[in-house]
Design an enzyme around this catalytic site. Structure first.
Site, mmCIF file in Angstrom:
data_model
loop_
_atom_site.group_PDB
_atom_site.id
_atom_site.type_symbol
_atom_site.label_atom_id
_atom_site.label_comp_id
_atom_site.label_asym_id
_atom_site.label_seq_id
_atom_site.Cartn_x
_atom_site.Cartn_y
_atom_site.Cartn_z
ATOM 1 N N TYR A 53 0.830 -1.232 0.079
ATOM 2 C CA TYR A 53 0.048 -0.046 0.015
ATOM 3 C C TYR A 53 0.840 1.154 0.101
ATOM 4 O O TYR A 53 1.700 1.385 0.780
ATOM 5 C CB TYR A 53 -0.749 0.099 1.251
ATOM 6 N N GLU A 55 -0.690 4.721 -0.651
ATOM 7 C CA GLU A 55 -1.326 6.116 -0.961
ATOM 8 C C GLU A 55 -0.343 7.453 -0.703
ATOM 9 O O GLU A 55 0.314 7.372 -0.059
ATOM 10 C CB GLU A 55 -2.589 6.212 0.030
ATOM 11 N N ASP A 199 -6.829 12.344 -25.986
ATOM 12 C CA ASP A 199 -6.796 11.233 -25.328
ATOM 13 C C ASP A 199 -6.232 10.122 -26.395
ATOM 14 O O ASP A 199 -6.771 9.797 -27.380
ATOM 15 C CB ASP A 199 -8.444 10.737 -25.108
ATOM 16 N N THR A 225 -3.710 4.870 -22.209
ATOM 17 C CA THR A 225 -3.531 3.630 -21.431
ATOM 18 C C THR A 225 -2.143 3.409 -21.910
ATOM 19 O O THR A 225 -1.579 3.716 -22.826
ATOM 20 C CB THR A 225 -4.573 2.594 -21.999
ATOM 21 N N LYS A 228 -2.327 -0.624 -24.797
ATOM 22 C CA LYS A 228 -2.544 -0.684 -26.088
ATOM 23 C C LYS A 228 -1.096 -0.605 -27.202
ATOM 24 O O LYS A 228 -0.226 -1.201 -26.890
ATOM 25 C CB LYS A 228 -3.603 0.377 -26.452
ATOM 26 N N ARG A 234 -1.532 -3.404 -18.333
ATOM 27 C CA ARG A 234 -3.151 -2.820 -18.340
ATOM 28 C C ARG A 234 -2.842 -1.791 -17.458
ATOM 29 O O ARG A 234 -2.752 -2.022 -16.052
ATOM 30 C CB ARG A 234 -4.056 -3.898 -17.887
#
Ligand SMILES: *Cc1c(COP(=O)(O)O)cnc(C)c1O
Length: 435
Positions: A53, A55, A199, A225, A228, A234
């Site tokens: 973790y 954050e 985008d 992303t 691609k 991903r």
């Protein structure tokens, strides 16, 4: 990669993985948003960073034990900035849709107006579809491609922008086979005081490979992303300018610049703990994309797309805009007498070992579930090492299937030919080997 432990403890899931490996090894992957990552990217993604973790951002975390996560995330940030020549990078977004959501959350108030490409013209769900947050929470003014040329008409986009005064204009594509004119979009944005969002989900690999103009020197914000054409895990990233060009107009009470608006929209605005194993995979992919071989890869994606498109057209298959400049093309089935038959043709191609997706064509009279188009792209086959001559064979197979999509016997024969063709291009030969 050895998977003997998984084989022992969970043979059912192990079997699905083996089956999936066999599916991709024996078929042709032409979905333009898909790709095959390197083993290094996979190794980073299956690392111990999946446990942590963290954050917050490097040096500003809420939990202890961050000394190695910080180094790793900073490498990912620095590489993203260098790769795209961007002033600021946020590498946390879980995927492309959350990245776009974060940009809306950072820059817009509920109900604010924005412009984007209509889904039927090749836009994305997150650009104002009525079933998506972007269409439910914000006011979407779509622009369309020209009915005759099927190309973006920048004069009409400018007219709509001047009339509607949107707060943000998105330039992007998911099914548009031509170059996006980022400079012209940015000029319109400057003239109407709108934020510009590029985008580049689909074309990021082409942008860093130098075969598509980059938006990053002009746009306020760029999202992409990483999975691609960029060929990473991903996930997604947000690139931006540091200064908020429209601060006085839209955020006069905020002490945050644009980079800070984006960062705080991602965390704590929308996300919790970042997926550190994925961020490590992104960093690896960015390094790979900086190598000279990646430029060659990007060039070959475009060459392969042209070869596939030319051969299809010579076999009397109609393509939207009659060709392609990028990695994708859209077959218009209507002139072949197959209006609304995209789903049947997709299924027929599946049976022939060729993976594609059905897609609406511009001004499609049929529904998105039974559209009149088939979308094809070359990033994945190019990752396997295929070149123009393989594209010609694949185009011939596709044309045969389209001409007789009900002939299942023919599809079985084509599937054998396809398996033979791809056997020369192994992808992950040792992936499922047991110790
Ligand atoms: C793929 C894509 C997205 C969404 O990415 P996901 O990772 O599937 O959420 C958004 N915009 C465009 C233009 C895309 O191509």
């Amino acid at each position: 990669m050895l998977m003997n432990k998984l084989h022992e403890t969970d043979p059912e899931i192990y079997e699905t993985i083996v089956n999936e490996v066999n599916r991709i090894e024996n078929g042709v992957e032409l979905i333009p948003s898909e790709n095959f990552v390197s083993k290094s990217v996979m190794q980073a993604m299956s690392s111990v960073f999946t446990n942590k973790y963290s954050e917050g951002y490097p040096k500003k975390r809420y939990y202890g034990g961050q000394e190695h996560v910080d180094v790793m995330e900073q490498l990912a940030i620095d590489r993203a900035k260098e790769l795209f020549s961007a002033e600021h990078a946020n590498v946390h977004p879980y995927s492309g849709s959350p990245a776009n959501h974060a940009v809306f959350f950072a820059l817009m108030e509920l109900g604010d107006k924005f412009m984007d490409m209509n889904l039927g013209s090749g836009g994305h769900l997150t650009h104002g579809s009525p079933v998506n947050f972007s269409g439910k929470h914000y006011r979407n003014v779509p622009y369309f491609v020209d009915r005759e040329t099927e190309l973006l008409d920048m004069d009409s986009i400018r007219k709509i922008a001047e009339r509607e005064k949107p707060k943000m204009i998105i330039s992007s594509l998911t099914a548009y086979p031509r170059e996006l004119p980022f400079k012209e979009f940015c000029e319109i944005c400057k003239d109407v005081d709108a934020y510009s969002l590029a985008d580049i989900n689909h074309i990021a690999g082409l942008v860093v490979g130098g075969v598509h103009p980059s938006p990053c020197s002009d746009t306020d914000v760029t999202t992409t992303t990483t999975h691609k054409s960029l060929r990473g895990p991903r996930g997604a990233i947000i690139l931006s300018k540091v200064e908020d060009r429209l601060h006085d107009k839209y955020h006069p009470d905020s002490k945050k610049n644009l980079a800070q608006l984006i960062d705080s929209a991602v965390f704590p605005g929308l996300q919790g703990g970042p997926h550190n194993h994925t961020i490590a995979g992104k960093a690896v992919a960015f390094k790979e994309a900086m190598q000279p071989e990646f430029k060659e890869y990007a060039r070959q994606i475009v060459k392969n797309a042209k070869a596939l498109a030319d051969e299809l057209m010579s076999l009397r298959i109609k393509l939207v805009t009659d060709g392609t400049d990028n990695h994708l093309m859209l077959i218009d089935l209507r002139p072949s007498g197959l209006s609304g038959r995209g789903k049947q043709v997709q299924n027929a191609l599946d049976r022939a070992g060729i993976t594609v997706n059905k897609n609406s064509v511009p001004y499609d009279e049929s529904s998105p579930f039974n559209p009149s188009g088939i979308r094809l792209g070359t990033p994945a086959v190019t990752s396997r090492g295929m070149k123009e001559s393989e594209m010609q064979v694949i185009a011939q197979c596709i044309a045969l299937v389209i001409k007789d999509y009900k002939d299942k016997a023919q599809q079985v024969m084509i599937k054998e030919d396809i398996a033979e063709l791809v056997s020369g291009f192994p992808l992950y030969p040792d992936l499922t080997v047991l110790e």
